[in-house]
Design a protein around this motif. Sequence first.
Motif: not given
Length: 101
Positions: A20-28, A74-77, A89-101
């Motif tokens: 009922x929502x959208x999976x915002x990350x690729x698998x695995x 990332x997102x929450x289920x 169940x529900x899926x949150x909105x997604x967030x994306x970020x780049x890991x920085x030093x």
Amino acid sequence: NNKNGLLFYGFGANGAPFQGGYLCTTLPAKRTSIQNAGGNPPPDDCSGGFTYNFNALIQGGTDPNLVVGANVYAQYWGRDMNDLYGFGSSLSNAVSFQIQP
């Protein structure tokens, strides 16, 4: 409020329909341990919430893919017995970020 959920993450963006929502990350996708949303006592009032210290996961070194320059999606289920689609169940909105030093 007062339902279980977990954060899951992957290394690519996605937009596939899922429960009922959208999976915002690729698998695995990788997942964190289960959390409880907390919040007010019943009845359900959406007062709960989830948080996660992603830096602790990175510093822990358990995922060798979490390195400087990696893009993370990332997102929450979570459990949601009132979801409109009947999945419980529900899926949150997604967030994306780049890991920085």
